[in-house]
Scaffold this motif. Structure first.
Motif, PDB file in Angstrom:
ATOM      1  N   PHE A 180      67.951  57.749  50.425  1.00  0.00           N
ATOM      2  CA  PHE A 180      67.906  58.842  49.459  1.00  0.00           C
ATOM      3  C   PHE A 180      66.623  58.827  48.630  1.00  0.00           C
ATOM      4  O   PHE A 180      66.034  59.866  48.353  1.00  0.00           O
ATOM      5  N   ALA A 181      66.183  57.621  48.232  1.00  0.00           N
ATOM      6  CA  ALA A 181      64.983  57.539  47.393  1.00  0.00           C
ATOM      7  C   ALA A 181      63.773  58.138  48.123  1.00  0.00           C
ATOM      8  O   ALA A 181      62.931  58.809  47.514  1.00  0.00           O
ATOM      9  N   ARG A 198      64.065  55.436  41.487  1.00  0.00           N
ATOM     10  CA  ARG A 198      63.812  56.541  42.423  1.00  0.00           C
ATOM     11  C   ARG A 198      65.089  57.302  42.738  1.00  0.00           C
ATOM     12  O   ARG A 198      65.087  58.527  42.847  1.00  0.00           O
ATOM     13  N   GLU A 199      66.200  56.611  42.891  1.00  0.00           N
ATOM     14  CA  GLU A 199      67.439  57.295  43.278  1.00  0.00           C
ATOM     15  C   GLU A 199      68.026  58.127  42.145  1.00  0.00           C
ATOM     16  O   GLU A 199      68.538  59.213  42.357  1.00  0.00           O
ATOM     17  N   TYR A 200      67.952  57.592  40.948  1.00  0.00           N
ATOM     18  CA  TYR A 200      68.573  58.292  39.819  1.00  0.00           C
ATOM     19  C   TYR A 200      67.570  59.151  39.065  1.00  0.00           C
ATOM     20  O   TYR A 200      67.936  59.901  38.169  1.00  0.00           O
ATOM     21  N   GLY A 201      66.297  59.009  39.404  1.00  0.00           N
ATOM     22  CA  GLY A 201      65.275  59.846  38.789  1.00  0.00           C
ATOM     23  C   GLY A 201      64.994  59.492  37.346  1.00  0.00           C
ATOM     24  O   GLY A 201      64.421  60.281  36.605  1.00  0.00           O
ATOM     25  N   ILE A 202      65.399  58.297  36.917  1.00  0.00           N
ATOM     26  CA  ILE A 202      65.179  57.900  35.525  1.00  0.00           C
ATOM     27  C   ILE A 202      64.130  56.782  35.483  1.00  0.00           C
ATOM     28  O   ILE A 202      64.299  55.774  36.160  1.00  0.00           O
ATOM     29  N   ASP A 247      64.157  50.807  42.967  1.00  0.00           N
ATOM     30  CA  ASP A 247      65.079  51.610  43.785  1.00  0.00           C
ATOM     31  C   ASP A 247      65.957  52.496  42.906  1.00  0.00           C
ATOM     32  O   ASP A 247      66.167  53.678  43.192  1.00  0.00           O
ATOM     33  N   LEU A 292      74.926  53.231  32.967  1.00  0.00           N
ATOM     34  CA  LEU A 292      74.903  53.489  34.416  1.00  0.00           C
ATOM     35  C   LEU A 292      73.892  52.572  35.105  1.00  0.00           C
ATOM     36  O   LEU A 292      74.186  51.948  36.131  1.00  0.00           O
ATOM     37  N   MET A 329      68.274  64.037  42.428  1.00  0.00           N
ATOM     38  CA  MET A 329      68.776  62.878  41.682  1.00  0.00           C
ATOM     39  C   MET A 329      70.233  62.607  42.034  1.00  0.00           C
ATOM     40  O   MET A 329      71.006  63.535  42.280  1.00  0.00           O
ATOM     41  N   HIS A 330      70.586  61.357  42.016  1.00  0.00           N
ATOM     42  CA  HIS A 330      71.965  60.928  42.260  1.00  0.00           C
ATOM     43  C   HIS A 330      72.903  61.670  41.294  1.00  0.00           C
ATOM     44  O   HIS A 330      72.618  61.765  40.095  1.00  0.00           O
ATOM     45  N   VAL A 332      73.348  56.669  30.106  1.00  0.00           N
ATOM     46  CA  VAL A 332      72.389  56.428  31.190  1.00  0.00           C
ATOM     47  C   VAL A 332      72.073  54.935  31.269  1.00  0.00           C
ATOM     48  O   VAL A 332      71.994  54.361  32.365  1.00  0.00           O
TER      49      VAL A 332
END
Lengths: 89, 453
Positions: A57-58, B67-71, B64, B257, A78-79, B254
């Motif tokens: 996903f990244a 990138r996945e959570y965009g934070i 990682d 999480l 975004m997740h 956040v």
């Protein structure tokens, strides 16, 4: 996993087609869409699943962001959990 | 159809893109108690092996999640058992420990490693004084290692011998790195009531009561709070407090999480989320600007302490419900050099050290990243430490001093660090001497915990 794609940019012909084609080419499944025009700005949310793709996903998130930049669009993938966590108790 | 609200999704993205919402740090706490050895070289080998093994995937996991959570996750850090405990067992040259910590931090790619520390609130045990005297050299020959010394607590009172010593140590740190903006002093914190699970630098260490390995997370977000307040320019203060509370809830969720996810992926227990509002020098990420948004002409003017008290309390109230375990320092930080609004207020004289001292009575943590004239005597620095520790001791809260004597510089000049450390305007100091008081030594007795007026 489920994720949310947001697309914001100046409204032009074919934005929806471009983004959904980008997803389809990578086997990323779109399960929900909401779209609106706010003062000339195209604003779209897509809910996707990554279950059918081998892509991490990244990597997909990086790729679609870069694709947005090439096309004058701000695209974020975004997740889903970050939105659920922040806005749901 | 999407079951999330469009406005909520856009709000989150706006917080990250425009308002500097980020996770300041994922900090892995690692106990080094099982690395202690009577042979210092063998202890160093064990330390290196353990840190590199435990933190091997820390940076990659952080990236990682980012990138996945965009934070954005700005720093990945490590905190370790206070090194004075290992030095007590081994003896020898303490700087060897600093060097091995530096090598381990570099190997795993950590931004900072904290724990070159000693806890001497009641007196010096074996290893404590030798470690403290080695701090200037240790921080001069390393880049990533951070140091802290706890010199007082509400339960024990204040160790005035340690207070006197720390004034000298801070000066030596600055002198030994005078050609590098006195940077060693910026990596040293003197605490009263130090906490054992703090993820923030330079004061992080892994307390003796902590598990073998643990993940602690520190959030940021002054920009988000300020932006929210901008939307209610004429609301009364009850509304202001409510809005800060709601915003702090979202920010902390956040953090929770990310902490949960990092803990799961690294297979390391989750410790705490630290609720601190940590500023950066970037425009739009300032705690001072939040206070100004409440209606102050400039941070430091009359009313500043009241606004900060409101902010600090509301952040905690919102954050506590958002996280399953809250800890660390948890409050608003006011590091002068790291906050664009504080820098401006210090430059034009609106914000003084005396006002900052008052502000530290109602917020976390203390006199932080403050540059003072290079000719400030050690006993004045000790006097400042004693005052700050007294506020912490009496009010049962953590206070700290991270102060930098800018060698060869005067008020009106600045130290330039860049990055998260920002730039520190040199603030004038009251130079009347507390030398006699400081030279007495001994301990300030622990305070009464009732009759609290």
């Amino acid at each position: 996993m489920r994720a949310v794609i947001t697309v914001v940019g100046k409204d032009t012909v074919g934005i929806f087609a471009k983004v959904s084609t980008f997803c389809a080419e990578r086997n990323v499944n779109i399960v929900g869409v909401s779209q609106t025009i706010l003062e000339d700005m195209f604003c779209m949310m897509m809910q996707i699943t990554m279950d059918d793709t081998d892509l991490a996903f990244a990597d997909f998130a990086d790729a679609i962001k870069a694709y947005g930049n090439e096309n004058g669009l701000a695209i974020h993938a975004m997740h889903e959990d970050i939105f659920n966590t922040m806005h749901r108790i | 159809m999407i079951d999330l609200n469009t406005a909520d999704i856009l709000e989150t993205i706006h917080m990250i893109d425009e308002e500097h919402l980020d996770i300041r740090t994922i900090t892995m706490g690692i106990s080094l108690l099982d690395c202690a050895d009577s042979d210092i070289d063998r202890a160093c080998d064990r330390i290196y092996e353990k840190i590199v093994r435990k933190a091997a995937d820390l940076v990659k996991t952080g990236e990682d999640i980012e990138r996945e959570y965009g934070i954005p996750i700005i720093n990945k850090r490590i905190s370790v058992t206070p090194i004075s405990m290992l030095l007590g067992a081994s003896g020898g040259d303490p700087v060897k420990y600093a060097k091995v910590l530096e090598r381990a931090a570099t190997e795993v790619g950590a931004n900072y490693l904290g724990g070159y520390s000693a806890l001497v609130q009641k007196g010096f045990a074996s290893g404590d004084e030798a470690l403290i005297r080695s701090i200037p050299e240790a921080l001069s020959v390393t880049d990533h290692v951070c140091s802290s010394v706890n010199i007082g607590s509400t339960k024990t009172g204040i160790n005035m011998d340690a207070v006197a010593l720390m004034g000298q140590i801070i000066r030596e740190c600055a002198e030994q790195t005078a050609d590098r903006e006195c940077v060693a002093a910026s990596k040293l914190v003197v605490f009263c009531n130090a906490v054992e699970d703090n993820p923030f630098m330079a004061g992080a260490f892994h307390g003796a009561g902590e598990p073998d390995c643990v993940i602690n997370v520190g959030v940021s977000g002054p920009g988000v709070v300020r932006h929210a307040l901008k939307k209610i320019p004429d609301a009364d203060i009850t509304e202001v407090a409510k809005l800060v509370k709601n915003t702090a809830f979202k920010i902390t969720r956040v953090g929770q999480l990310v902490a949960h996810e990092a803990s799961r992926r690294l297979d390391v227990p989750f410790g705490i989320v630290d609720l601190s509002l940590a500023p950066t020098p970037a425009v739009g990420d300032s705690v001072a600007h939040v206070l100004e948004e409440m209606g102050l002409e400039q941070c430091g003017c009359a009313g500043t302490t009241a606004c900060l008290a409101l902010l600090n309390d509301a952040v905690k109230k919102g954050g506590v419900m958002a996280s399953s375990h809250v800890g660390g320092l948890s409050g608003a930080f006011i590091p002068v050099s790291e906050d664009a609004g504080m820098i401006d207020a210090a430059r034009n004289g609106c914000l003084t050290i005396e006002k900052l001292e008052a502000m530290t009575a109602v917020c976390s943590v203390g006199l932080d990243m403050i540059a003072v004239p290079g000719d400030t005597p050690a006993e004045v620095l000790s006097g400042i430490i004693a005052d700050e520790a007294a506020i912490g001791m009496i009010n049962s809260k953590t206070t700290a001093v991270r102060i930098i004597p800018a060698i060869g510089k005067k008020p009106g000049e600045e130290l330039e660090y860049g990055g998260l450390f920002g730039s520190a305007p040199i603030m004038p100091v009251n130079t009347a001497s507390p030398a006699k008081f400081i030279s007495r030594g001994g301990r300030i007795p622990a305070p009464l915990q009732s009759l609290r007026n």
